[in-house]
Design an enzyme around this catalytic site. Sequence first.
Site, PDB file in Angstrom:
ATOM      1  N   ASP A 149       0.831  -1.209   0.000  1.00  0.00           N
ATOM      2  CA  ASP A 149       0.000   0.000   0.000  1.00  0.00           C
ATOM      3  C   ASP A 149       0.861   1.253   0.000  1.00  0.00           C
ATOM      4  OD1 ASP A 149      -2.152  -1.655   0.050  1.00  0.00           O
ATOM      5  OD2 ASP A 149      -2.717  -1.258   2.133  1.00  0.00           O
ATOM      6  N   ALA A 150       1.987   1.213   0.725  1.00  0.00           N
ATOM      7  CA  ALA A 150       2.879   2.390   0.797  1.00  0.00           C
ATOM      8  C   ALA A 150       3.461   2.708  -0.575  1.00  0.00           C
ATOM      9  CB  ALA A 150       3.997   2.136   1.806  1.00  0.00           C
ATOM     10  N   TYR A 170       2.149   1.910  -3.469  1.00  0.00           N
ATOM     11  CA  TYR A 170       1.059   2.408  -4.309  1.00  0.00           C
ATOM     12  C   TYR A 170       0.781   3.887  -3.994  1.00  0.00           C
ATOM     13  CZ  TYR A 170      -3.550   2.973  -6.413  1.00  0.00           C
ATOM     14  OH  TYR A 170      -4.601   3.434  -7.167  1.00  0.00           O
ATOM     15  N   LEU A 196     -35.285 -10.631 -15.271  1.00  0.00           N
ATOM     16  CA  LEU A 196     -35.300 -12.071 -15.489  1.00  0.00           C
ATOM     17  C   LEU A 196     -36.543 -12.707 -14.909  1.00  0.00           C
ATOM     18  CD1 LEU A 196     -31.601 -13.004 -14.607  1.00  0.00           C
ATOM     19  CD2 LEU A 196     -32.631 -13.031 -16.882  1.00  0.00           C
ATOM     20  N   GLU A 221     -24.237 -18.870 -14.124  1.00  0.00           N
ATOM     21  CA  GLU A 221     -23.521 -17.794 -13.431  1.00  0.00           C
ATOM     22  C   GLU A 221     -24.188 -17.535 -12.080  1.00  0.00           C
ATOM     23  OE1 GLU A 221     -23.638 -14.395 -16.088  1.00  0.00           O
ATOM     24  OE2 GLU A 221     -23.641 -15.748 -17.805  1.00  0.00           O
ATOM     25  N   LYS A 260     -26.203 -15.193  -9.451  1.00  0.00           N
ATOM     26  CA  LYS A 260     -27.144 -14.072  -9.504  1.00  0.00           C
ATOM     27  C   LYS A 260     -26.757 -13.091  -8.401  1.00  0.00           C
ATOM     28  CE  LYS A 260     -31.908 -12.662  -9.859  1.00  0.00           C
ATOM     29  NZ  LYS A 260     -31.704 -11.494  -8.982  1.00  0.00           N
ATOM     30  N   ASP A 287     -26.540  -9.958  -5.998  1.00  0.00           N
ATOM     31  CA  ASP A 287     -27.596  -9.181  -5.346  1.00  0.00           C
ATOM     32  C   ASP A 287     -27.136  -7.738  -5.186  1.00  0.00           C
ATOM     33  OD1 ASP A 287     -30.010  -8.668  -4.201  1.00  0.00           O
ATOM     34  OD2 ASP A 287     -29.510  -9.486  -2.242  1.00  0.00           O
ATOM     35  N   ARG A 293     -30.869   0.954 -14.180  1.00  0.00           N
ATOM     36  CA  ARG A 293     -31.892   0.303 -15.008  1.00  0.00           C
ATOM     37  C   ARG A 293     -33.117   1.200 -15.161  1.00  0.00           C
ATOM     38  NH1 ARG A 293     -33.304  -5.175 -15.525  1.00  0.00           N
ATOM     39  NH2 ARG A 293     -32.117  -5.771 -13.664  1.00  0.00           N
ATOM     40  N   GLU A 319     -23.586  -5.414 -12.504  1.00  0.00           N
ATOM     41  CA  GLU A 319     -24.176  -5.194 -11.178  1.00  0.00           C
ATOM     42  C   GLU A 319     -23.192  -4.452 -10.282  1.00  0.00           C
ATOM     43  OE1 GLU A 319     -27.942  -6.797  -9.378  1.00  0.00           O
ATOM     44  OE2 GLU A 319     -27.071  -6.951 -11.378  1.00  0.00           O
ATOM     45  N   TYR A 362     -21.759  -8.733 -16.556  1.00  0.00           N
ATOM     46  CA  TYR A 362     -22.366 -10.009 -16.905  1.00  0.00           C
ATOM     47  C   TYR A 362     -22.886 -10.088 -18.348  1.00  0.00           C
ATOM     48  CZ  TYR A 362     -26.729  -7.627 -15.403  1.00  0.00           C
ATOM     49  OH  TYR A 362     -27.770  -6.743 -15.233  1.00  0.00           O
ATOM     50  N   LYS A 420     -28.334 -19.343 -18.547  1.00  0.00           N
ATOM     51  CA  LYS A 420     -28.491 -18.697 -19.849  1.00  0.00           C
ATOM     52  C   LYS A 420     -28.159 -19.677 -20.972  1.00  0.00           C
ATOM     53  CE  LYS A 420     -26.845 -14.222 -18.046  1.00  0.00           C
ATOM     54  NZ  LYS A 420     -25.781 -13.196 -18.151  1.00  0.00           N
ATOM     55  N   LYS A 455     -33.908 -19.153  -8.250  1.00  0.00           N
ATOM     56  CA  LYS A 455     -33.781 -18.484  -6.964  1.00  0.00           C
ATOM     57  C   LYS A 455     -33.670 -19.496  -5.822  1.00  0.00           C
ATOM     58  CE  LYS A 455     -34.342 -14.499  -6.557  1.00  0.00           C
ATOM     59  NZ  LYS A 455     -35.493 -13.604  -6.677  1.00  0.00           N
ATOM     60  N   CYS A 503     -54.664   5.795  20.429  1.00  0.00           N
ATOM     61  CA  CYS A 503     -53.418   5.894  19.661  1.00  0.00           C
ATOM     62  C   CYS A 503     -52.211   5.850  20.606  1.00  0.00           C
ATOM     63  CB  CYS A 503     -53.395   7.182  18.857  1.00  0.00           C
ATOM     64  SG  CYS A 503     -51.825   7.490  17.999  1.00  0.00           S
ATOM     65  N   CYS A 561     -50.577   9.722  20.236  1.00  0.00           N
ATOM     66  CA  CYS A 561     -51.253  10.949  20.676  1.00  0.00           C
ATOM     67  C   CYS A 561     -52.434  10.688  21.605  1.00  0.00           C
ATOM     68  CB  CYS A 561     -51.721  11.758  19.462  1.00  0.00           C
ATOM     69  SG  CYS A 561     -53.081  10.976  18.547  1.00  0.00           S
ATOM     70  N   CYS A 613     -56.035   5.964  13.795  1.00  0.00           N
ATOM     71  CA  CYS A 613     -55.999   6.988  14.834  1.00  0.00           C
ATOM     72  C   CYS A 613     -56.846   8.163  14.373  1.00  0.00           C
ATOM     73  CB  CYS A 613     -54.560   7.431  15.075  1.00  0.00           C
ATOM     74  SG  CYS A 613     -54.424   9.000  15.952  1.00  0.00           S
ATOM     75  N   CYS A 661     -51.709  14.210  15.728  1.00  0.00           N
ATOM     76  CA  CYS A 661     -50.916  12.993  15.933  1.00  0.00           C
ATOM     77  C   CYS A 661     -49.541  13.187  15.291  1.00  0.00           C
ATOM     78  CB  CYS A 661     -51.600  11.779  15.332  1.00  0.00           C
ATOM     79  SG  CYS A 661     -50.659  10.255  15.561  1.00  0.00           S
TER      80      CYS A 661
END
Length: 674
Positions: free
Chosen positions: A35-36, A38, A85, A116, A118, A120, A139, A176, A228, A293, A317, A409, A412, A427, A433
């Site tokens: 990291d240093a 970089y 899909l 593949e 899916k 999320d 989308r 995604e 994808y 697919k 799914k 309620c 209130c 209510c 309220c």
Amino acid sequence: MTITAELMTQIREITQQLRHHNHCYYVLDNPEISDAEYDQLYQTLKKIEQQYPELISADSPTQRVGGEAISVFSPVNHRIPMLSLGNVFNQAELTDFDRKLKDRLEDNHELEYCAELKLDGLAVSLIYEYGQFKYGATRGDGVTGEDISHNLRTIRNLPLSLNTHQPPAFLEVRGEVLMPKAGFDKLNAEALATGEKVFANPRNAAAGSVRQLDPQIAAKRPLAFYAYAVAHIEGQTLATQQYEVLQWLARLGFTVSDEIRVGQGVGFAQQFFDMIQQRRPQLAYEIDGVVIKVNEIAKQQRLGVVSREPRWAVAYKFPAELASTILEAVDFQVGRTGALTPVARVKPVFVGGVTISNITLHNMDEVRRLDLAIGDTVQVCRAGDVIPKVTQRLQRAEHRQLIALPTHCPICQSAIIQDEKGVIARCSGDFYCEAQVQRRLAHFVSRKAMNIEGLGERWLEQFLELGLINHVADIYSLSKDKLLNTVIEGMGERLADKLLTAIEQSKQTTLPRFIYALGIRGVGESTALALAQHFGDLDAIQQATLDSLMAVPDIGEVSAQWIVAYFAESIHQDRIAQMRLAGVTWPRMEQRAEQPLEGQTWVLTGTLSTMGRDQAKAKLQQLGAKVSGSVSKKTSVVVAGAEAGSKLADAQKLGVVVWNEQQLVELLATHELS
């Protein structure tokens, strides 16, 4: 100072090194330097660019940290619609999917599938011209999305320049945006430490991050992009198989799914699904299934699409994850219309990657249906791996405490009243309220209403408590002095300016948005649009009678009564007048002329080959028809496409007129809509 050839060469070499090491770290997960080291390269480039700002390129590694905030998302029309899909949930449904493809292709041989993960996350589209990233969009509704380029540029593994000497002239990549589990846990830990709101799950965190107006916020979030598909390409020939397309995208510098397999038939697809389901907990990111697919691109093109789904792909799914827990208490939340919703407080339980402690029970009918009482052991799941739900009671508690609707309620203390059917309890406190007021305010500022960006529930709650606002019209009386001269936690000059700018911009709205924002009971987006189109201006709606409102398509007697009652209240009239006086305005809407299908109800069923059902629905609505999802005696016409099912049978049983697709096409052509 003079820009020399040596300086240009130095910038090019450092930039190439940084891109290479970014790819190794964020895409290959195999860093070659510390990291240093970089950071030293990065700072060298940054110093040169500060000295020679004219040499800063849009794809420079230094530009990923985020630039100026934008004021609003611009719409982007997708060249090729972004499809969703279809889903299957078991092997029988997967086998049926496979059979339909073989029938359509008239081929009894086993189909080759590319399997593949899916992912999320949030689906996005990226546009490259001659190898350079130009813009990216969400989308949206599949046809029009939002330009989120300012945030996408901050994602470390998203290539701003393609790794090739011969890039295509134009390339649209679909993929995604997600947040890996480790980054999500760290983000929430930091939020807890500073007292900020935590995210419910990685998908919400990713979606919220890429829709920030300020890219510097997105730059701090641990986001990743996974490609994808290629939606469109110019200047080069695309590979002939889905698997080859993904390998080509990986060579260009994109991250693709960790698990991609190719095999024959349903047996292969089921084995892949079973294997991934076992490996799911060990993956670095959340998935909610696998995608199957057709591997051959030529066959994908032959199969085409139906409605908004490709025929050649399906999401298999995972079943909803189940767990058991104890129902410890039930509280009642008050909504913006006063409706009381019972919320189960359960012993915290881990389900589908999330710890659940609160679950809505919708209404007292649901409590009675499940025969729930405090102390019972219940089964819970996350429907679609998102919304927690109580599915059943597993064991009755020995000493059960029955769940009773409160008489007053909880906020209130006003009396609780019930509708005629006894399903919804409300209510009666209305403007007195605090819960109703706060939720009305939240509705008013929401994206589909007045769209006041940045004025979320956190600020609304504080403003209410401090007396800065008491109702929606007060939002337009907020000033910089009020915001800065009141002790508001987290409020500074820059944030005050942003909030006031967003409030000012919201004043220029549309009539349907304003009507929807008012939160009139029974008036959603479509009803607000219908009112605006029918009457043309707000004054006419305010003065409308019960009969004139019932003449509006889709408005029945009950909704009409609610609308009349709302505008009869002097307090509502006063607040609307206050907002208009503050400068809230909208253009007059053209009143919709009498349409040829006005008053008719149509139903679409089966596959329409010349157009998707969504497109057919939109065209029928343009002609004034109501398009319903179910058949009844009041249905005017059922349009039956290929593979029409139960709706066609219902129509025949009830004697409803049935048309084929050609008759619909001829009708639309007659009215110049096809």
